[in-house]
Structure formats: C-alpha cells, structure tokens
Design a protein around this motif. Structure first.
Motif, short mmCIF file in Angstrom:
data_model
loop_
_atom_site.label_atom_id
_atom_site.label_comp_id
_atom_site.label_asym_id
_atom_site.label_seq_id
_atom_site.Cartn_x
_atom_site.Cartn_y
_atom_site.Cartn_z
N THR A 148 0.79 -1.23 0.00
CA THR A 148 0.00 0.00 0.00
C THR A 148 0.83 1.28 0.00
O THR A 148 0.27 2.38 -0.06
CB THR A 148 -0.94 0.02 1.22
OG1 THR A 148 -0.15 -0.13 2.42
CG2 THR A 148 -1.96 -1.12 1.16
N ALA A 240 -2.56 -6.70 0.08
CA ALA A 240 -2.98 -6.55 1.48
C ALA A 240 -2.25 -5.39 2.15
O ALA A 240 -1.13 -5.03 1.77
CB ALA A 240 -2.71 -7.85 2.23
N ASP A 241 -2.90 -4.83 3.15
CA ASP A 241 -2.34 -3.71 3.90
C ASP A 241 -1.41 -4.25 5.00
O ASP A 241 -1.85 -4.53 6.12
CB ASP A 241 -3.47 -2.88 4.51
CG ASP A 241 -2.96 -1.69 5.32
OD1 ASP A 241 -1.78 -1.32 5.14
OD2 ASP A 241 -3.73 -1.16 6.14
N GLU A 257 -1.48 -5.61 10.19
CA GLU A 257 -2.28 -5.99 9.03
C GLU A 257 -3.63 -5.31 9.14
O GLU A 257 -4.36 -5.50 10.12
CB GLU A 257 -2.47 -7.50 8.97
CG GLU A 257 -3.24 -7.95 7.73
CD GLU A 257 -3.26 -9.46 7.58
OE1 GLU A 257 -3.78 -9.93 6.56
OE2 GLU A 257 -2.74 -10.17 8.48
N ASN A 258 -3.94 -4.45 8.12
CA ASN A 258 -5.16 -3.65 8.16
C ASN A 258 -5.27 -2.86 9.46
O ASN A 258 -6.35 -2.69 10.03
CB ASN A 258 -6.40 -4.54 7.98
CG ASN A 258 -6.40 -5.26 6.65
OD1 ASN A 258 -6.04 -4.69 5.63
ND2 ASN A 258 -6.77 -6.53 6.66
#
Length: 392
Positions: A148, A240-241, A257-258
């Motif tokens: 990201t 994915a973040d 993560e997120n």
C-alpha cells in the motif's frame, strides 16, 4: 368540299404538362450533377506524402479545403492504428500523439466536396531516425501485486531537460479503481538518473487497480536525452495492507495488518554512531540470501558477513535482515544502520512485508531525512512538499 377537322386544344394539355415536369426534373438533377462533377475537396496530409525523412516533434495532421473529411484511418508499419480526433466541422484531423522515429505511416482519407463529390486518397511517409532514443524502466512491473505504500516510479535511461518535463508529465496518466488522489513528482534517482514518481496523497486502499499510460512516442526529452520511440501501457494491483513500525529505543519491530497488531520481534537498530534512518520507508526489493559488505556503505573492509531474509529499504543500505553474529539483539542498538534480527524472526518479517509495504522508523537519533531518490522514499515528504516536485 369538306372542311378540315378542328383539333381540340385539350388534347395537347397532358403532353405540355408532362414536358414541364421533365424539364423541372432535369433542371434539378443537372444542378446536382454539375456540382458533383466539380472539383473534389483538396486534402492535405502533413508530413507530406512520399517523404523518407519526415521531421520529428509534430503530430500527423490532415486538412480538407473545399469540403469535409468523412473518414481518416492512420496505421504505422506494424499495423497499429494511430488514434486521432476529427474537428466538429469535419475540416481537419490530428493524431493524439506525435510521430515516432524511423516509422512508416499510411494515411487513408475519404472526403466530400462542398458540391457533393466524394473522393479517396492514400498518403505514405516515413519519419527520420533519431540520433538518440530515450527508454524507461517502470516500477512496479506489469501485473505485479504490491504493498500500500508503492509509488508509480519511472526511471529514464537518459537525462530529461527541465524545459521538457512539463510536456512529458502531461503525457503520463494514472487511472485507479477506485479513484485515488495523487500527483507526479520529479526525482533524482540514487543512480544519478532522472526519475518521475506518482504517489497517492495517502496510502493506497488494499485492492486498488492501477493503470499507467504514457503517450510518450515522438516526444523530445532534450539534447542529451533523445526522443521517445514508443508509448507505454501497464498496470498493477495493490495487495494486502501490511506495514511495520520499528521503535528504536525498545529494539522492537511490530507488524500490522489492516491496522491491527499481529505481532512483534526484537532486534538491533543502528548504534549512536550509525543511527537508523527515520521516517517512513518503502520496501524496494527483497533477497533471500546476501553478503553484507562494509565497503558498500563507506566502512572500508571492516566486515563481510553472510545474511538471510534481507528486506531492502533504502538504496544506500538500510535493510532488515538476519544478524546471527549480533549477541545483543533485543538488548542494545549496535548495527551500522540496519535492523538485525534472529534468522527465524527475519524470515517472519521477510514473508510478511511485500514489495511496496511501508516500514516506519520511530525514536531514532538520526536527524537526517532520507532523500526521496534513495530508494522509493516518497513518504519522506509531506503531501504539499511532494506536489512542489511537479513540473506543471
């Protein structure tokens, strides 16, 4: 003697009416036919037909005098269609881009004169060869899935003159799904080459589809840079973040993560003499095994150590890696700027972070800001600072 029979005038009336109708019809057809038999519209193609050394730096243009263009089809010598736009009045057409070096173009036109006469023509010309051709390397690669924090990064083979940057920047377009605000900025790469990056205002949303188009063919990048000979079109996806934060005083790297903390590892950051560079870094590459050579970061022949699970941040040598030789992992910061870990922890970090993920370093004593060109360091600057790098 018999008198001559009288002719009734009414017998001639239908014939007279019929004759009048024929004349009217012939008169109308004659006028249209006369116009149709007149001169055809004059169609001019630039560069001129038959040219073997047509000059670079201009689009293909078609003009109709005394009529309108009804069709313009242009193809290069590879059979690729050249896009263009016909004006609303139909009198002229211009290609969307400029002619490429050493390329043969075929221009097929159809036109209709003001008098209604239709005509068709074919024009063929070849452009001159460029003294130098400029090429580029795009990061990330086509079809790649990245983190990201990844910018669009374009590295040029040859220098870009400052007075050519605005035109080149206008020829580059980033389209995203969903829409993401961002901007181009000119950068001097660590290699010394010119580069232009596009970064979003904030980190990418996971799952974003990114398309990059560069209508560069036929654009001059300057006396020492040469001409661009092709257009570019590629895309990539934001995955994915995954992010990491290094807290230097606590010797800790935490993975998110997120936005959710999923675990931490301990290690050793840069010593007070060689403190780790601060700010937000972007993972630029990874290497499963690598030899740490002190001469590459200005420490002569002090060490030559084999390491595993190496995650590269800056181009100058700020890495995350295994450091089995360091007996103070999690206790003291003793490295030369990297963040060293046990081999198993280094693999966890290596597997978690993707190319384009961000790693933020907090609490370092290093006051120096990393230059944007020292890796993919676009997050070292604020949004307003970044936008000042645009040539537009």
């Amino acid at each position: 003697m018999h008198a001559a029979p009288r002719r009734h005038p009414a017998r001639f009336l239908p014939a007279l009416i019929a004759t009048a109708t024929v004349l009217t019809a012939c008169g109308g057809t004659g006028t249209a036919s006369s116009k149709a038999d007149g001169p055809a519209a004059k169609v001019t193609v630039t560069p001129a037909a038959g040219s073997k050394q047509a000059k670079l730096g201009a689009p293909i243009s078609v003009r109709a005098d005394g009529g309108k263009l009804t069709s313009v089809e242009v193809k290069d010598d590879q059979g690729a269609k050249v896009e263009g736009q016909l004006t609303s009045d139909g009198t002229s057409w211009k290609s969307a881009g400029k002619v490429r070096p050493k390329t043969t173009y075929t221009v097929k036109t159809k036109a209709k004169s003001d008098g209604g006469k239709e005509s068709a023509a074919t024009s063929v010309f070849t452009t001159e060869q460029a003294d130098k051709v400029n090429k580029l390397t795009n990061t990330p690669g086509n079809g790649q899935t990245v983190g990201t924090g990844m910018p669009v990064s374009i590295l040029f083979d040859h220098p870009i003159a400052k007075d050519r940057r605005a035109e080149i920047e206008k020829a580059l377009k980033v389209t995203t799904q969903p829409h993401v605000q961002g901007a181009w900025g000119w950068v001097k790469d660590w290699s010394g080459k010119d580069r232009i990056d596009w970064r979003p205002k904030d980190y990418w949303p996971a799952g974003t589809k990114v398309s990059v188009k560069g209508a560069l063919s036929g654009i001059d990048s300057g006396d020492t840079g040469g001409w661009f000979a092709r257009d570019y079109n590629y895309g990539f996806t934001i995955g994915a973040d995954h992010k990491a934060v290094i807290d230097v005083p606590s010797h800790t790297l935490t993975m998110y993560e997120n936005g959710k903390n999923i675990g931490s590892v301990t290690g050793s950051a840069g010593s007070p003499q060689d403190p780790t560079r601060g700010g937000v870094h972007t993972v630029r590459s990874k290497n499963a095994a690598e030899t740490m050579d002190s001469s590459t970061i200005g420490h002569g022949k002090e060490w030559m150590l084999d390491s595993q699970w190496v995650t590269h941040l800056t181009a100058s040598g700020t890495f995350l890696h295994s450091a089995p030789w360091n007996k103070q992992l999690g206790v003291a910061n003793t490295s030369h700027g990297c963040f060293g870990m046990t081999t198993s922890d280094a693999k966890k970090v290596y597997d978690f972070l993707t190319i384009g993920s961000t790693v933020e370093v907090k609490g370092t004593s290093n006051p120096n800001k990393t230059d944007v060109g020292n890796g993919l360091e676009v997050w070292q600057e604020s949004w307003s600072q970044w936008r000042n790098r645009s040539a537009l």
